[in-house]
Scaffold this motif. Structure first.
Motif, PDB file in Angstrom:
ATOM      1  N   SER A 245       0.810  -1.220   0.000  1.00 49.00           N
ATOM      2  CA  SER A 245       0.000   0.000   0.000  1.00 49.00           C
ATOM      3  C   SER A 245       0.848   1.277   0.000  1.00 49.00           C
ATOM      4  N   GLU A 246       1.911   1.315   0.809  1.00 49.76           N
ATOM      5  CA  GLU A 246       2.729   2.523   0.856  1.00 49.76           C
ATOM      6  C   GLU A 246       3.415   2.768  -0.483  1.00 49.76           C
ATOM      7  N   SER A 247       3.888   1.706  -1.120  1.00 48.55           N
ATOM      8  CA  SER A 247       4.557   1.843  -2.419  1.00 48.55           C
ATOM      9  C   SER A 247       3.569   2.234  -3.512  1.00 48.55           C
ATOM     10  N   ILE A 248       2.339   1.755  -3.394  1.00 48.83           N
ATOM     11  CA  ILE A 248       1.304   2.121  -4.371  1.00 48.83           C
ATOM     12  C   ILE A 248       0.964   3.601  -4.231  1.00 48.83           C
ATOM     13  N   ARG A 249       0.807   4.049  -2.994  1.00 54.23           N
ATOM     14  CA  ARG A 249       0.497   5.468  -2.771  1.00 54.23           C
ATOM     15  C   ARG A 249       1.623   6.357  -3.279  1.00 54.23           C
ATOM     16  N   ALA A 250       2.859   5.892  -3.134  1.00 55.05           N
ATOM     17  CA  ALA A 250       4.011   6.687  -3.577  1.00 55.05           C
ATOM     18  C   ALA A 250       4.206   6.651  -5.086  1.00 55.05           C
ATOM     19  N   GLY A 251       3.466   5.775  -5.775  1.00 56.32           N
ATOM     20  CA  GLY A 251       3.625   5.660  -7.219  1.00 56.32           C
ATOM     21  C   GLY A 251       4.741   4.728  -7.649  1.00 56.32           C
ATOM     22  N   ASP A 252       5.333   4.012  -6.694  1.00 59.46           N
ATOM     23  CA  ASP A 252       6.436   3.105  -7.016  1.00 59.46           C
ATOM     24  C   ASP A 252       5.946   1.762  -7.537  1.00 59.46           C
ATOM     25  N   LEU A 253       4.673   1.449  -7.299  1.00 59.65           N
ATOM     26  CA  LEU A 253       4.057   0.229  -7.824  1.00 59.65           C
ATOM     27  C   LEU A 253       2.684   0.572  -8.366  1.00 59.65           C
ATOM     28  N   ARG A 254       2.245  -0.211  -9.347  1.00 55.20           N
ATOM     29  CA  ARG A 254       0.894  -0.075  -9.880  1.00 55.20           C
ATOM     30  C   ARG A 254       0.148  -1.388  -9.711  1.00 55.20           C
ATOM     31  N   ILE A 255      -1.132  -1.294  -9.371  1.00 57.10           N
ATOM     32  CA  ILE A 255      -1.984  -2.488  -9.306  1.00 57.10           C
ATOM     33  C   ILE A 255      -2.431  -2.859 -10.720  1.00 57.10           C
ATOM     34  N   LEU A 256      -2.370  -4.132 -11.038  1.00 57.08           N
ATOM     35  CA  LEU A 256      -2.708  -4.623 -12.370  1.00 57.08           C
ATOM     36  C   LEU A 256      -3.967  -5.483 -12.325  1.00 57.08           C
ATOM     37  N   LEU A 257      -4.816  -5.356 -13.323  1.00 57.65           N
ATOM     38  CA  LEU A 257      -5.995  -6.206 -13.527  1.00 57.65           C
ATOM     39  C   LEU A 257      -6.846  -6.355 -12.263  1.00 57.65           C
ATOM     40  N   PRO A 258      -7.186  -5.268 -11.570  1.00 50.10           N
ATOM     41  CA  PRO A 258      -7.949  -5.397 -10.317  1.00 50.10           C
ATOM     42  C   PRO A 258      -9.330  -6.018 -10.508  1.00 50.10           C
ATOM     43  N   ASP A 259      -9.980  -5.752 -11.631  1.00 51.77           N
ATOM     44  CA  ASP A 259     -11.333  -6.287 -11.850  1.00 51.77           C
ATOM     45  C   ASP A 259     -11.325  -7.788 -12.132  1.00 51.77           C
ATOM     46  N   GLU A 260     -10.206  -8.285 -12.671  1.00 57.71           N
ATOM     47  CA  GLU A 260     -10.113  -9.718 -13.006  1.00 57.71           C
ATOM     48  C   GLU A 260      -9.545 -10.548 -11.854  1.00 57.71           C
ATOM     49  N   THR A 261      -9.078  -9.893 -10.800  1.00 60.05           N
ATOM     50  CA  THR A 261      -8.428 -10.619  -9.697  1.00 60.05           C
ATOM     51  C   THR A 261      -9.117 -10.341  -8.362  1.00 60.05           C
ATOM     52  N   VAL A 262     -10.436 -10.234  -8.379  1.00 60.50           N
ATOM     53  CA  VAL A 262     -11.196  -9.980  -7.146  1.00 60.50           C
ATOM     54  C   VAL A 262     -11.014 -11.152  -6.184  1.00 60.50           C
ATOM     55  N   ASN A 263     -10.695 -10.870  -4.940  1.00 62.09           N
ATOM     56  CA  ASN A 263     -10.492 -11.931  -3.950  1.00 62.09           C
ATOM     57  C   ASN A 263     -10.499 -11.320  -2.565  1.00 62.09           C
ATOM     58  N   ARG A 264     -10.559 -12.169  -1.558  1.00 61.79           N
ATOM     59  CA  ARG A 264     -10.505 -11.718  -0.162  1.00 61.79           C
ATOM     60  C   ARG A 264      -9.897 -12.814   0.707  1.00 61.79           C
ATOM     61  N   ARG A 265      -9.026 -12.424   1.608  1.00 60.44           N
ATOM     62  CA  ARG A 265      -8.407 -13.321   2.576  1.00 60.44           C
ATOM     63  C   ARG A 265      -8.775 -12.844   3.974  1.00 60.44           C
ATOM     64  N   GLU A 266      -9.059 -13.789   4.876  1.00 61.47           N
ATOM     65  CA  GLU A 266      -9.458 -13.447   6.245  1.00 61.47           C
ATOM     66  C   GLU A 266      -8.274 -13.572   7.206  1.00 61.47           C
ATOM     67  N   VAL A 267      -8.252 -12.708   8.198  1.00 62.60           N
ATOM     68  CA  VAL A 267      -7.262 -12.752   9.270  1.00 62.60           C
ATOM     69  C   VAL A 267      -7.995 -13.029  10.574  1.00 62.60           C
ATOM     70  N   ALA A 268      -7.503 -13.983  11.343  1.00 62.16           N
ATOM     71  CA  ALA A 268      -8.156 -14.345  12.601  1.00 62.16           C
ATOM     72  C   ALA A 268      -7.118 -14.518  13.703  1.00 62.16           C
ATOM     73  N   ALA A 269      -7.536 -14.247  14.923  1.00 65.90           N
ATOM     74  CA  ALA A 269      -6.750 -14.595  16.103  1.00 65.90           C
ATOM     75  C   ALA A 269      -7.288 -15.910  16.640  1.00 65.90           C
ATOM     76  N   ILE A 270      -6.405 -16.794  17.037  1.00 60.86           N
ATOM     77  CA  ILE A 270      -6.821 -18.089  17.570  1.00 60.86           C
ATOM     78  C   ILE A 270      -6.072 -18.367  18.860  1.00 60.86           C
ATOM     79  N   TRP A 271      -6.682 -19.207  19.698  1.00 60.81           N
ATOM     80  CA  TRP A 271      -6.039 -19.614  20.941  1.00 60.81           C
ATOM     81  C   TRP A 271      -6.593 -20.982  21.325  1.00 60.81           C
ATOM     82  N   PRO A 272      -5.873 -21.736  22.166  1.00 59.41           N
ATOM     83  CA  PRO A 272      -6.326 -23.085  22.523  1.00 59.41           C
ATOM     84  C   PRO A 272      -7.727 -23.089  23.096  1.00 59.41           C
ATOM     85  N   GLY A 273      -8.539 -24.060  22.688  1.00 63.37           N
ATOM     86  CA  GLY A 273      -9.927 -24.147  23.123  1.00 63.37           C
ATOM     87  C   GLY A 273     -10.060 -24.725  24.519  1.00 63.37           C
TER      88      GLY A 273
END
Length: 304
Positions: A245-273
């Protein structure tokens, strides 16, 4: 108090699946755990576990005791947490497994340390899928699907993977206009530390076949290396957007094909049950639930 201690050991053994694993969580020896279970069985005059050299499973009486005993231990843990919170400062060690992440995540961890100066935080950074019970972790952060039924979980947020490349690389090789165009580009790939397989890219319904066709310029098991290579003009990388994100905002990287690569990853905290999160784990998870989503929301950087 001996009855309560015996019940606590029994619940932990049921959740851990073995005396040795429960002993690591409880800070006891496997022999002490076994003797505690034996005394509990003698007092109740029932057999709680079916035992053999390879496995441990609950008897019908064990199932009944677990159904009644788990809420009791959860109530005790909740009471201990409330007392600790009322007392104020958290103390002791908190051992957490975290994925290999960048400075924005690390700043959240440092902020948690600043909020709890008497707590010793041990962070073990790895993309390997650790066994929390066997390896003695109090908590972990995981990306993706949770499969271990012995663990409790709380969702912390989500992010997307993005294809990125530097302006220099795109000026030299051209920007892909379609997914098929990726076949002729230099691709910077990641290898999964747990499966040793190359991670697939989110390339639509036929992502597995398309990922297998990609040309490989570099393989790494750390997104920081892929980010560095992309910034250096080595090719196209597929990385979590919070890394870029920081490199994208700075213009050092460009996002490619965003409409063709739609996806989502989840982040979770876990602990022993088998228990309500202890005060240290509960405080850590609550802090991340409040402060990590803005970091993950670095994925809101707009594409070209």
């Amino acid at each position: 108090m001996d009855k309560l201690a015996g019940l606590s050991v029994f619940v932990q053994v049921a959740d851990s699946g073995s005396y040795a694993a429960a002993a690591r969580v409880l800070g006891l020896t496997a022999s002490a755990v076994g003797k505690t279970i034996l005394r509990l069985e003698e007092r109740l005059e029932v057999r709680l576990f079916h035992r053999n050299t390879r496995s441990l499973s609950l008897t019908a009486d064990g199932v009944r005791l677990l159904e009644r005993g788990r809420p009791i231990m959860e109530a005790v843990a909740a009471a201990e947490r409330e007392i600790a919170e009322a007392r104020g400062a958290l103390r002791g060690q908190l051992r957490v497994s975290v994925p290999l992440v960048g400075r924005p995540w690390n700043r959240v961890f440092l902020a948690f340390m600043a909020a709890h100066p008497e707590l010793e935080l041990e962070l073990v950074s790895t993309n390997r899928l650790v066994d929390m019970v066997e390896e003695g972790f109090d908590a972990a952060l995981r990306i993706g699907t949770l499969k271990d039924s012995r663990l409790r979980t709380r969702r912390l947020g989500g992010f997307r993977l993005v294809l990125v490349a530097s302006p220099g690389y795109l000026a030299r090789s051209g920007a892909p206009a379609t997914l098929d165009d990726l076949d002729r580009h230099d691709c910077l790939r990641s290898r999964n530390a747990s499966t040793c397989q190359l991670d697939g890219w989110p390339l639509g319904p036929d992502h597995a076949r398309r990922s297998a066709r990609l040309g490989i310029r570099c393989i790494a098991d750390h997104d920081e290396m892929l980010l560095t290579a992309a910034l250096g003009g080595a090719g196209i990388a597929c990385i979590p957007e919070f890394w870029a994100s920081e490199s994208i905002r700075a213009g050092d990287l460009r996002i490619l094909l965003p409409d063709e690569t739609v996806n989502r990853r989840e982040v979770a905290a876990i602990w022993p049950g088998g228990q309500v999160a202890c005060p240290k784990v509960a405080a850590f998870v609550a802090f991340l639930a409040e402060h990590l989503p803005p970091v993950l929301a670095g994925s809101e950087v707009a594409g070209p």
